[in-house]
Write a protein that holds these residues in place. Structure first.
Motif, short mmCIF file in Angstrom:
data_model
loop_
_atom_site.label_atom_id
_atom_site.label_comp_id
_atom_site.label_asym_id
_atom_site.label_seq_id
_atom_site.Cartn_x
_atom_site.Cartn_y
_atom_site.Cartn_z
N PRO A 25 -5.54 -7.27 -16.02
CA PRO A 25 -4.39 -6.79 -15.23
C PRO A 25 -4.22 -5.26 -15.24
N ALA A 26 -4.54 -4.63 -16.38
CA ALA A 26 -4.41 -3.17 -16.45
C ALA A 26 -5.39 -2.50 -15.50
N PHE A 27 -6.60 -3.03 -15.42
CA PHE A 27 -7.60 -2.48 -14.51
C PHE A 27 -7.17 -2.69 -13.06
N LEU A 31 -6.61 0.23 -10.33
CA LEU A 31 -7.28 0.19 -9.03
C LEU A 31 -6.27 0.36 -7.90
N ALA A 32 -5.14 -0.32 -8.03
CA ALA A 32 -4.08 -0.20 -7.01
C ALA A 32 -3.52 1.21 -6.98
N ALA A 33 -3.29 1.80 -8.15
CA ALA A 33 -2.74 3.15 -8.21
C ALA A 33 -3.72 4.17 -7.61
N PHE A 34 -4.99 4.05 -7.96
CA PHE A 34 -5.98 4.99 -7.42
C PHE A 34 -6.17 4.81 -5.92
N THR A 35 -6.07 3.59 -5.44
CA THR A 35 -6.16 3.36 -4.00
C THR A 35 -4.99 4.03 -3.29
N GLY A 84 5.95 7.30 -5.56
CA GLY A 84 6.08 7.06 -6.99
C GLY A 84 6.77 5.74 -7.30
N ALA A 85 7.82 5.44 -6.55
CA ALA A 85 8.55 4.19 -6.76
C ALA A 85 7.66 2.99 -6.47
N ASP A 90 4.60 -1.58 -8.36
CA ASP A 90 3.35 -2.34 -8.49
C ASP A 90 3.08 -2.70 -9.95
N ALA A 91 3.55 -1.86 -10.86
CA ALA A 91 3.37 -2.13 -12.30
C ALA A 91 4.43 -3.10 -12.81
N GLY A 92 5.32 -3.54 -11.92
CA GLY A 92 6.33 -4.52 -12.32
C GLY A 92 7.59 -3.92 -12.91
N GLN A 93 7.79 -2.65 -12.74
CA GLN A 93 8.96 -1.98 -13.32
C GLN A 93 9.97 -1.62 -12.23
N GLU A 94 10.64 -2.63 -11.75
CA GLU A 94 11.59 -2.46 -10.65
C GLU A 94 12.73 -1.52 -11.03
N SER A 95 13.23 -1.60 -12.28
CA SER A 95 14.36 -0.76 -12.66
C SER A 95 13.98 0.71 -12.67
N ILE A 96 12.80 1.03 -13.13
CA ILE A 96 12.36 2.44 -13.13
C ILE A 96 12.12 2.90 -11.70
N ALA A 97 11.57 2.04 -10.86
CA ALA A 97 11.37 2.39 -9.45
C ALA A 97 12.70 2.72 -8.79
#
Length: 131
Positions: A25-27, A31-35, A84-85, A90-97
């Motif tokens: 999952p981390a990879f 991959l999503a972030a770099f895309t 950024g949000a 995408d990392a599953g951190q809705e509150s930080i977004a």
């Protein structure tokens, strides 16, 4: 043609992410972030062309450049906050977004105060004396 390239790369990345997500999952997130970052960097050149045209129009119309620069900064803040949000989401951190989006809105408000002040002063100047 550029849009076809972006969609093609996005579809390939999506397939890879779906395949890899269960094992690493981390990879998959990286991959999503770099895309997303690749797409962002790809469109920066297009944004630069738009800014050049807007600066030319502002110069020809006599609009002070400080206003155009402020509006462009506001647009930049909005795009960066959204980008950024979405990565954080995408990392599953809705509150930080949500906090990133809130911070973007606050920065936009702060940047807009000089323009709002000029608009209010202009409206006050248009009102008849004694009102």
């Amino acid at each position: 043609m550029d849009m076809i390239q972006i969609v093609g790369i996005s579809l390939i990345a999506t397939v890879l992410i779906v395949i890899v997500r269960e094992q690493k999952p981390a990879f998959a997130f990286l991959l999503a972030a770099f895309t997303g970052l690749f797409i962002f960097l790809f469109v920066i050149g297009k944004i630069e062309a738009v800014i050049t045209v807007l600066e030319d129009l502002a110069a020809r119309s006599g609009i002070p450049s400080v206003y155009l620069k402020t509006v462009l900064k506001i647009i930049g803040i909005a795009y960066i906050a959204e980008f950024g949000a979405q990565i954080v989401r995408d990392a599953g951190q809705e509150s930080i977004a949500s906090k990133i989006e809130f911070a973007g809105k606050v920065f936009i408000l702060v940047m807009a105060i000089p323009i709002i002040s000029v608009i209010v002063e202009t409206v006050i100047g248009l009102l008849p004396a004694g009102s």
